[in-house]
Design an enzyme around this catalytic site. Structure first.
Site, mmCIF file in Angstrom:
data_model
loop_
_atom_site.group_PDB
_atom_site.id
_atom_site.type_symbol
_atom_site.label_atom_id
_atom_site.label_comp_id
_atom_site.label_asym_id
_atom_site.label_seq_id
_atom_site.Cartn_x
_atom_site.Cartn_y
_atom_site.Cartn_z
ATOM 1 C CG ASP A 38 20.653 -34.988 -14.898
ATOM 2 O OD1 ASP A 38 21.476 -35.911 -14.784
ATOM 3 O OD2 ASP A 38 20.400 -34.181 -13.982
ATOM 4 C CD GLU A 209 20.325 -40.702 -9.775
ATOM 5 O OE1 GLU A 209 19.909 -40.318 -8.674
ATOM 6 O OE2 GLU A 209 21.381 -40.280 -10.294
#
Length: 327
Positions: A38, A209
């Protein structure tokens, strides 16, 4: 004689070109050592910064490291810039930081505790602040900025977007739902939209997401991850709109697994080199040799646009990107 001279000259020029090409340093992929996912990339001064999630089981995700580089090739680690001793309400699942500088302060928005019911759990999206990119950071609010479920969106995977008029928006959401909210100027809360709502759903087709947004040539590019982060089908898609609120119609997938390079490629951020149209994508993927879902590594490759402004499919590499210093 002339023919021999020109032949020799051509050989010499070819040798020089080959030597120059091979003298260019490459970052290699992954660009960071260790299991990190991420990644959020930021440009601060003449340095590149990456703020990733420490990729491990949720209960062990109680701290974050940062990395910085002057040239995209050599990266130095700044350990534990944020952890559960600093943010007292963080117990696990410290995820996906969003980094932004404002008014000489450096902010990190983060997700924590993987909450499923805000009425029974403490967690969600928090904010940390520091005077320098490396910290030390401190809890800005002492509580989550977003601590409940709105419009079906789990409060994770936050991104802070600054619009052309100087307005800051929080874009976030898991569980296949994405919200946008207008941040107060001091980042302590939100300003309701004209219709009185605070959290606007902007979920495009296929969204799961990892949202992020940028502007290029007057257009709003909205990007997100699809599939499951734990599986090989994780990927990145995007949409283009004329307005910050959309509507966002999916244009296609631009990053996905490559059976020759890696799987599970997603949850990315992008950067533009100032005063150029040179773009880079920073993302995580799973090496072909790994089966553990948490064995994810942070990589960087170039991102290109075609003549109409569409993003070309990103070619994942093991070589990474060329050495480049910020001017």
């Amino acid at each position: 004689m002339k023919k021999s001279f020109f032949t020799a000259l051509c050989i010499l020029l070819c040798c020089i070109s080959f030597a120059q090409k091979n003298s260019i340093k490459k970052s290699g992929n992954p660009i960071l050592k260790g299991w990190y996912a991420d990644p959020e990339v930021a440009l601060y001064g003449k340095q590149y910064w990456i703020y990733p999630t420490m990729s491990a089981p949720f209960e062990k995700q109680v701290y974050m490291d940062a990395f910085y580089s002057n040239d995209l090739v050599t990266w130095k680690k700044q350990p534990h810039i944020l952890d559960s001793t600093i943010i007292k309400w963080v117990k696990s699942a410290l995820w996906a930081p969003a980094a932004i500088k404002k008014d000489k302060k450096y902010y990190l928005f983060f997700g924590a505790n993987d909450i499923h019911d805000g009425t029974k759990e403490v967690g969600g999206i928090g904010v940390a602040v520091a005077d320098k990119p490396a910290g030390p950071y401190k809890d800005y609010l002492g509580k989550p900025l977003v601590g409940d479920i709105y419009n079906g969106a789990q409060p994770i995977d936050q991104y802070v977007f600054k619009d052309k008029d100087g307005t800051y928006y929080l874009i976030y959401g898991g569980w296949s739902h994405c919200n946008m909210a207008k941040l107060k100027n001091d980042f302590t809360g939100f300003i309701p939209f004209a219709d009185g709502t605070t959290f606007k759903p902007i979920t495009p087709e296929g969204y799961v997401e990892g949202p992020m947004m940028f502007i290029r040539e007057g257009k709003y590019y909205f990007m997100w991850s699809e599939g499951s982060w734990a599986h090989s089908n994780y990927r990145v898609a995007y949409a283009i709109a004329d307005n910050v609120m959309g509507p966002f119609k999916k244009m296609g997938t631009i990053l996905q697994q490559d059976p020759k390079v890696g799987t599970g490629a997603g949850h990315h951020s992008v950067m533009q080199i100032p005063k150029t149209d040179d773009w880079y994508i920073v993302y995580h993927r799973r090496p072909l040799t790994e089966t553990d879902q948490n064995h994810r590594v942070t990589c960087m490759d170039r991102m290109y646009f075609d003549k109409t402004g569409f993003i070309k499919p990103v070619k994942m590499t093991n070589e990474g990107v060329n050495q480049r210093k910020l001017k």
